[in-house]
Design an enzyme around this catalytic site. Structure first.
Site, PDB file in Angstrom:
ATOM      1  N   LYS A 106      -3.691   2.474   8.406  1.00 56.65           N
ATOM      2  CA  LYS A 106      -3.934   1.263   7.697  1.00 56.65           C
ATOM      3  C   LYS A 106      -2.591   0.311   7.680  1.00 56.65           C
ATOM      4  O   LYS A 106      -1.457   0.811   7.587  1.00 56.65           O
ATOM      5  CB  LYS A 106      -4.050   1.707   6.189  1.00 56.65           C
ATOM      6  N   ARG A 132      -5.964  -6.918 -10.955  1.00 54.45           N
ATOM      7  CA  ARG A 132      -6.714  -8.256 -11.444  1.00 54.45           C
ATOM      8  C   ARG A 132      -8.117  -7.814 -11.955  1.00 54.45           C
ATOM      9  O   ARG A 132      -8.125  -6.815 -11.912  1.00 54.45           O
ATOM     10  CB  ARG A 132      -6.948  -9.278 -10.388  1.00 54.45           C
ATOM     11  N   GLU A 142      -6.007   2.623  -3.563  1.00 58.23           N
ATOM     12  CA  GLU A 142      -5.214   1.304  -4.160  1.00 58.23           C
ATOM     13  C   GLU A 142      -5.483   1.105  -5.403  1.00 58.23           C
ATOM     14  O   GLU A 142      -6.561   1.399  -5.897  1.00 58.23           O
ATOM     15  CB  GLU A 142      -5.538   0.054  -3.193  1.00 58.23           C
ATOM     16  N   LYS A 177       0.803  -1.123  -0.054  1.00 61.84           N
ATOM     17  CA  LYS A 177       0.067  -0.154   0.019  1.00 61.84           C
ATOM     18  C   LYS A 177       0.710   1.225  -0.040  1.00 61.84           C
ATOM     19  O   LYS A 177       0.546   2.323  -0.506  1.00 61.84           O
ATOM     20  CB  LYS A 177      -1.037   0.131   1.317  1.00 61.84           C
ATOM     21  N   HIS A 186     -17.041   5.392  -2.784  1.00 63.07           N
ATOM     22  CA  HIS A 186     -15.997   4.625  -3.168  1.00 63.07           C
ATOM     23  C   HIS A 186     -15.968   4.511  -4.726  1.00 63.07           C
ATOM     24  O   HIS A 186     -17.117   4.011  -5.134  1.00 63.07           O
ATOM     25  CB  HIS A 186     -15.955   3.353  -2.444  1.00 63.07           C
ATOM     26  N   LYS A 244      -5.313  10.990   5.976  1.00 61.64           N
ATOM     27  CA  LYS A 244      -6.585  11.755   6.451  1.00 61.64           C
ATOM     28  C   LYS A 244      -7.840  10.851   6.357  1.00 61.64           C
ATOM     29  O   LYS A 244      -8.069  10.289   5.330  1.00 61.64           O
ATOM     30  CB  LYS A 244      -6.821  13.023   5.545  1.00 61.64           C
ATOM     31  N   LYS A 269     -17.529  -4.866  -0.266  1.00 58.04           N
ATOM     32  CA  LYS A 269     -18.599  -4.290  -1.564  1.00 58.04           C
ATOM     33  C   LYS A 269     -19.819  -5.246  -1.470  1.00 58.04           C
ATOM     34  O   LYS A 269     -19.708  -6.427  -1.497  1.00 58.04           O
ATOM     35  CB  LYS A 269     -18.136  -4.037  -2.911  1.00 58.04           C
TER      36      LYS A 269
END
Length: 447
Positions: free
Chosen positions: A158, A291, A287, A116, A208, A201, A237
């Protein structure tokens, strides 16, 4: 073009790839665990190879067994689907060493985007807008406090090697930061074997938004528009749309152009998805998935382009079949992920499907590998199918979705179908007025 492709996955995505191969006249090999011997993709493939017992680590994640299956059957390429080994750089490298084509990007690109912190640095270098935060892993609480003070609270910690919401903690104030930092590190170390974390932040009410991109590996890239994946539960999701009801044509063109150029400059090959948080007209990179995505069918619905065909074509050296100017967006599409779960508690519900009836009619697509009498094993992800609906506009799409959900029948197990029947009648959903926190708040009220 390839002569024989081995599909290193299971369930609906294995069947999806198998269908694309058959349309292209390519022979198919599927691998499966003992738990999936009766799966639909196993029944329909030209060849199948059992690679181990039910646990994923002993079958679908067993690189040695999959490579052996390629050599035994003479497969010259592997399509990894999504999940499992689809973003495993080591797997891509091992296949290359055995002269087997990995239908996806290079191992180096998977590594860059799989970290990341490095992904954020790369995105920034390529001109992709990023969320304000640390340039790399934070070394201690003192550094974390300094960065948080600079970018302003709230902030989110994260895991560098994270995903799926693990190793991710929010600090609303400085008083919250110490425990958030410690908890995130502990979770990251346990889940990924790497306790490195970074700080960003925390946006209050973002959507999204992700952009579907493709590179040909020779310096050319295109985008296929965006998808709105804001309806989520625990960072997973649930419902996806294309195009996003939050964006206008100018914003769509701007962010798509940025992403396509970045992919071209990176020399990327194959399908990828660049994911953003979107708030107050601004995009912030979070990110890149190297794929095919679960939700790729909504993009196919509005563009009329088969993305798996494109993956295979690019991996075989044939380049992209379309230029950016060839890609047109037609209407609106929504995908609902149908899981074998209790619709309220989301507890997995494996078992035997006693009756399975899918909806039909104009604009309706169901991607699923299950059937009446199929026994859902308890070992894997609970996704059993995807309902994809397309209409000339969002209003027509929502009306068609409501009808399709009423027709969909799955007996013998619990599924998330009742949740979608509730959502399709909700005023906020009808108006496209939701963010990434909306669904969890809605579910909390229903308890």
């Amino acid at each position: 073009m390839f002569q024989k492709i081995l599909i290193a996955n299971r369930g609906e995505i294995a069947l999806r790839v198998l269908r694309a191969c058959k349309e292209l006249g390519i022979q198919t090999v599927v691998v499966h665990s003992t738990a999936d011997s009766d799966a639909m993709h196993v029944r329909l493939a030209d060849e199948s190879v059992c690679i181990g017992p039910p646990p994923s680590r002993d079958s679908y994640l067993n690189i040695h067994q999959i490579v052996a299956a390629c050599e035994i059957t003479g497969a010259d390429a592997v399509h990894p689907g999504y999940g499992f080994l689809s973003e495993n750089a080591k797997f891509a490298d091992i296949l290359a060493a055995h002269n087997i084509t990995f239908i996806g990007p290079s191992g180096d690109h998977i590594r860059i985007m799989g970290d990341k912190i490095e992904a954020k640095r790369t995105a920034k270098r390529l001109g992709i807008p990023v969320v304000p935060g640390s340039d790399g892993a934070v070394s201690d609480e003192k550094e974390a406090k300094r960065i948080a003070a600079e970018i302003g609270y709230p902030v989110i910690i994260k895991a560098s090697a994270g995903g799926g919401g693990r190793g991710m903690k929010v600090a609303l104030t400085e008083a919250d930061l110490e425990i958030a930092l410690q908890t995130a590190r502990t979770e990251a170390g346990a889940a990924f074997g790497d306790d490195a974390v970074y700080i960003e932040k925390y946006l209050q009410k973002p959507r999204h938004i992700e952009v579907q991109v493709f590179g040909d590996g020779f310096g050319r890239g295109v985008h296929f528009g965006e998808r709105d994946c804001s309806l989520q539960r625990r960072h997973q999701k649930v419902w996806e749309e294309a195009n996003s009801p939050a964006l206008n044509a100018e914003e769509r063109s701007r962010i798509g152009g940025i992403c396509a150029k970045a992919i071209a400059d990176l020399g990327y090959s194959g399908a990828g998805t660049i994911e953003f948080l979107y708030e107050n007209g601004e995009f912030y990179f979070i990110e890149m998935n190297t794929r095919l995505q679960v939700e790729h069918p909504v993009t196919e619905a509005i563009t009329g382009i088969d993305l798996v065909h494109e993956q295979i074509r690019v991996a075989s050296g044939g380049g992209l079949s379309v230029r950016q100017e060839d890609i047109k967006f037609n209407g609106h599409a929504i995908e609902c992920r149908i899981n074998a779960e209790d619709p309220r508690t989301f507890t997995p519900s494996p078992g035997t499907i006693t009756h399975f009836h899918t909806p039909g009619g104009l604009g309706i697509r169901v991607d699923s590998g299950v059937y009446s009498g199929y026994k859902i094993p308890p070992y894997y992800d609970s996704l059993i199918g995807k309902l994809i609906v397309h209409g000339r506009n969002r209003v027509e799409c929502m009306m068609r979705l409501r009808r399709a959900l009423d027709e969909f029948v799955v007996d013998g197990i619990k599924t998330t179908l009742p949740l979608f029947r509730d959502l399709v009648g909700n005023a906020d959903i009808a108006n496209g007025d939701y963010d990434i926190h909306w669904l969890e708040k809605y579910l909390a009220k229903e308890e």
